[in-house]
Motif scaffolding. Structure first.
Motif, short mmCIF file in Angstrom:
data_model
loop_
_atom_site.label_atom_id
_atom_site.label_comp_id
_atom_site.label_asym_id
_atom_site.label_seq_id
_atom_site.Cartn_x
_atom_site.Cartn_y
_atom_site.Cartn_z
N LEU A 59 0.76 -1.26 -0.04
CA LEU A 59 0.12 -0.08 0.29
C LEU A 59 0.82 1.74 -0.04
O LEU A 59 0.56 2.25 -0.66
CB LEU A 59 -0.85 0.01 1.11
N VAL A 60 2.25 1.49 0.71
CA VAL A 60 2.60 2.46 1.29
C VAL A 60 3.60 2.44 -0.52
O VAL A 60 3.54 3.57 -1.07
CB VAL A 60 3.94 2.79 1.69
N LEU A 61 4.27 1.21 -1.35
CA LEU A 61 4.44 1.45 -2.59
C LEU A 61 3.92 1.51 -3.16
O LEU A 61 4.21 2.87 -4.25
CB LEU A 61 5.29 0.08 -2.86
N ALA A 62 2.57 1.66 -3.08
CA ALA A 62 1.38 2.02 -4.32
C ALA A 62 0.87 3.49 -4.26
O ALA A 62 1.03 4.08 -5.58
CB ALA A 62 0.10 0.94 -3.99
N GLY A 63 1.20 4.29 -2.67
CA GLY A 63 0.72 5.97 -2.58
C GLY A 63 2.16 6.23 -3.10
O GLY A 63 2.13 7.52 -3.56
#
Length: 82
Positions: free
Chosen positions: A56-60
């Motif tokens: 989720l952090v990487l997608a953000g």
């Protein structure tokens, strides 16, 4: 590969062999990474649910969500995190 194909240096059989070898290497890399991450999470007592948070952090970072106030390219946000 494309240059050799366009210049007539390769036939269909050679291209098929190249593609088969490429998929074999990709599959072997996926298996090795899966085993490596399994050992890392086991011996460092990391819960497997942390990978969902990381994704989720990487997608953000890739989409730019959460970085509206910064004037930063999406690639730089990902590299900065790594």
């Amino acid at each position: 590969l494309l240059l050799n194909c366009s210049q007539g240096g390769m036939n269909q059989e050679m291209v098929n062999a190249y593609i088969a070898q490429s998929f074999f290497i990709l599959f072997a890399e996926i298996i090795c990474d899966w085993i490596k991450h399994s050992f890392i999470t086991k011996f460092n007592f990391i819960k497997s649910s942390v990978y969902q948070d990381y994704s989720l952090v990487l997608a953000g970072d890739i989409t730019g969500l959460g970085h509206e106030s910064m004037h930063m390219d999406h690639c730089h946000a990902v590299v900065k995190r790594l």
